[in-house]
Scaffold this motif. Structure first.
Motif, PDB file in Angstrom:
ATOM      1  N   THR A  25      45.143  30.856  32.853  1.00 38.23           N
ATOM      2  CA  THR A  25      43.867  31.896  32.904  1.00 38.23           C
ATOM      3  C   THR A  25      43.649  32.575  32.051  1.00 38.23           C
ATOM      4  N   ASP A  26      44.415  33.587  30.822  1.00 38.45           N
ATOM      5  CA  ASP A  26      44.280  34.234  30.439  1.00 38.45           C
ATOM      6  C   ASP A  26      43.834  33.835  28.481  1.00 38.45           C
ATOM      7  N   ASN A  27      43.633  34.437  27.779  1.00 35.25           N
ATOM      8  CA  ASN A  27      43.368  33.903  26.458  1.00 35.25           C
ATOM      9  C   ASN A  27      44.649  34.939  25.591  1.00 35.25           C
TER      10      ASN A  27
ATOM     11  N   ALA B 194      43.020  36.767  23.568  1.00 37.28           N
ATOM     12  CA  ALA B 194      42.659  38.367  23.928  1.00 37.28           C
ATOM     13  C   ALA B 194      43.748  39.273  24.113  1.00 37.28           C
ATOM     14  N   THR B 195      43.255  38.228  25.731  1.00 37.61           N
ATOM     15  CA  THR B 195      44.660  38.703  26.535  1.00 37.61           C
ATOM     16  C   THR B 195      45.920  39.470  25.443  1.00 37.61           C
TER      17      THR B 195
ATOM     18  N   ALA C 189      41.583  49.920  23.006  1.00 37.88           N
ATOM     19  CA  ALA C 189      42.016  48.336  23.659  1.00 37.88           C
ATOM     20  C   ALA C 189      42.362  47.728  23.142  1.00 37.88           C
TER      21      ALA C 189
ATOM     22  N   VAL D 192      40.346  44.952  24.106  1.00 43.67           N
ATOM     23  CA  VAL D 192      40.556  43.850  24.721  1.00 43.67           C
ATOM     24  C   VAL D 192      39.733  44.772  26.107  1.00 43.67           C
TER      25      VAL D 192
ATOM     26  N   SER E  31      37.595  39.831  24.865  1.00 39.70           N
ATOM     27  CA  SER E  31      37.808  39.916  23.695  1.00 39.70           C
ATOM     28  C   SER E  31      36.794  40.999  23.785  1.00 39.70           C
TER      29      SER E  31
ATOM     30  N   ASN F  24      36.871  30.142  19.230  1.00 38.21           N
ATOM     31  CA  ASN F  24      35.954  30.923  19.921  1.00 38.21           C
ATOM     32  C   ASN F  24      37.792  31.353  19.869  1.00 38.21           C
ATOM     33  N   SER F  25      38.546  32.721  20.164  1.00 37.58           N
ATOM     34  CA  SER F  25      39.572  32.969  20.701  1.00 37.58           C
ATOM     35  C   SER F  25      39.982  32.516  22.034  1.00 37.58           C
ATOM     36  N   SER F  26      39.322  32.468  23.250  1.00 44.35           N
ATOM     37  CA  SER F  26      39.658  31.738  24.731  1.00 44.35           C
ATOM     38  C   SER F  26      40.080  30.588  24.963  1.00 44.35           C
TER      39      SER F  26
ATOM     40  N   ALA G 142      46.184  42.525  22.954  1.00 46.39           N
ATOM     41  CA  ALA G 142      45.913  43.773  23.076  1.00 46.39           C
ATOM     42  C   ALA G 142      47.184  44.160  23.566  1.00 46.39           C
TER      43      ALA G 142
ATOM     44  N   VAL H  84      40.490  38.808  30.952  1.00 43.86           N
ATOM     45  CA  VAL H  84      40.683  39.927  29.957  1.00 43.86           C
ATOM     46  C   VAL H  84      40.140  39.425  28.614  1.00 43.86           C
TER      47      VAL H  84
END
Lengths: 150, 276
Positions: free
Chosen positions: B193-195, B197-198, A117, A119, A76, B61-63, B201, A74
């Motif tokens: 596992t996610d970042n 940005a997840t 959304a 993302v 950006s 960055n956002s991750s 949302a 998931v």
């Protein structure tokens, strides 16, 4: 292996011990409540389970840990679009501007959906379908959908 | 109880490591998934320190998941006193995470930092230090992290579960604490596992309970520690809870969230034990 403590009535997980211990070992180390305490609260425990992670989840029905497929990312919107090459992005944009009306509609709706959304959830079936259709329509080369949809 | 024994908090002589109002702190280059080199923040502290505020601005960055250690001592002889402070990067260079806790360092000490991020970039690190006044409590020596996973790097995943706004199951952060802790802090952020940005949302906030006790007998000691998702201008602040936890204690946590989507609801958390 791990220990899961769950409600006997509905199988919902209550607590999780990730250490490779048996129930008896965990109780001896005071990491797990004794059987009388568990029973008084309506809890049960099961050991020898895989550790909970992205591909192992607790299943309330079977009261065991099940293996599932790894989730896709998931990300950006910027990172999503960066997975396409500049040429591919321009081809998609060209389809939006000059394609047939159904193509224009599909690309516009896809972009609106993503923007709403905020993302790109690659687990989303709609996103997967639309990127696959981009490959079928020739906006991206064969095999590229699989590379993008990770 | 109200009117009880004095806590012993009285600080003074605040000083900042910032070079100016527009600065975000000292740039500390992070290695990818391992701690990088130490970078000096303060060559020699002007006065004794009894309270420390650490502010971390990720620039990647956002991750990225970002972790910072604070150390004392001469170059090449640094000793870690504050472990694995987690920072969440929402918008690169805009969001910061902040920690405020008792920490005793004598005057004349060199303080430095090093970072461990998901990717090799940099964090800006700022220190605000305070001396203690007459009634300030006895000293603290450092901060341990509970639930930090070195190789990722990340905190420990806590799944709020499939029911919206309902606390999920407890997840163990420490089977048995190594030392007595005189207090703790809680920080939440990206999962393994996610970042972010997840999380952006997912319309969070998240509430986290911290508990002690054996599995099946957890007793909540910190209810509803809160966290909201990193946006363009948000910050995350780890509150200091002066709750003693003896050595040998099992520590766990559970969460509730307004989001129950499987791919976006899991959060990462790290707990911190302050020891004397």
């Amino acid at each position: 292996m791990a220990i899961i403590i769950f409600r006997a009535s509905d199988g919902s997980a209550v607590s999780y011990i990730p250490d490779n211990l048996t129930i008896a070992q965990a109780q001896a180390a005071s990491q797990l409540a004794d059987n009388a305490t568990l029973a008084s609260k309506g809890f049960s425990a099961i050991d020898g389970q895989p550790a909970l992670d992205a591909t192992h989840v607790w299943d309330t029905a079977s009261k065991t840990v099940l293996t599932i497929a790894a989730k896709k990312s998931v990300i950006s919107l910027l990172i999503f679009w960066q997975r396409f090459t500049a040429t591919e992005r321009e081809a998609i944009e060209g389809g939006f501007l000059t394609g047939t009306q159904p193509v224009k509609n599909a690309i516009a709706a896809f972009k609106t959906y993503l923007q709403s959304a905020g993302v790109a959830d690659i687990n989303d079936a709609y996103i997967q379908t639309k990127v696959q259709q981009m490959e079928t329509a020739g906006f991206i080369a064969a095999g590229r959908a699989a590379q993008i949809l990770v | 109880m109200p009117g009880g024994f004095p806590l012993g908090l009285e600080i003074c002589n605040g000083s900042s490591s910032l070079s100016g109002p527009s600065s975000k702190g000292t740039s500390v280059t992070a290695a990818a998934k391992a701690y990088g080199s130490w970078v000096q923040l303060i060559a020699s502290t002007a006065s004794d320190t009894c309270w420390m505020i650490v502010r971390i601005w990720p620039t990647g960055n956002s991750s990225n998941r970002c972790f910072t250690q604070i150390g004392v001592g001469a170059a090449a002889s640094e000793v870690v006193i504050v472990n694995d402070l987690m920072a969440t990067s929402g918008t690169a260079g805009v969001n910061f995470s902040e920690y405020s806790f008792p920490c005793n360092i004598p005057a004349g000490t060199r303080i430095s930092a090093r970072c461990n991020n998901t990717a090799a970039d940099a964090n800006n690190v700022q220190l605000i230090l305070f001396d203690g006044s007459f009634t300030q409590m006895e000293g603290t020596a450092g901060v341990d992290s509970l639930g930090f996973i070195t190789g990722n790097p990340s905190g420990t995943d806590v799944d709020p579960g499939a029911s919206v706004n309902t606390k999920g199951s407890f997840v163990q952060f420490s089977a048995s604490t190594a030392r007595d802790y005189m207090g703790l802090m809680v920080m939440m952020g990206q999962n393994t596992t996610d970042n972010s940005a997840t999380l952006a949302a997912a319309a969070l906030p998240v509430l986290l309970d911290v508990a002690v006790g054996a599995g099946g007998s957890e007793f909540v000691i910190v209810p509803d520690a809160g966290w909201s998702v990193p946006s363009a201008t948000s910050m995350a602040s780890a509150l200091f809870y002066p709750i003693p936890i003896p050595a040998g204690t099992r520590v766990s946590a559970r969460a509730a969230s307004g989001n129950n989507t499987a791919s976006t609801r899991v959060i990462g958390a790290t707990l911190y034990g302050i020891y004397q």
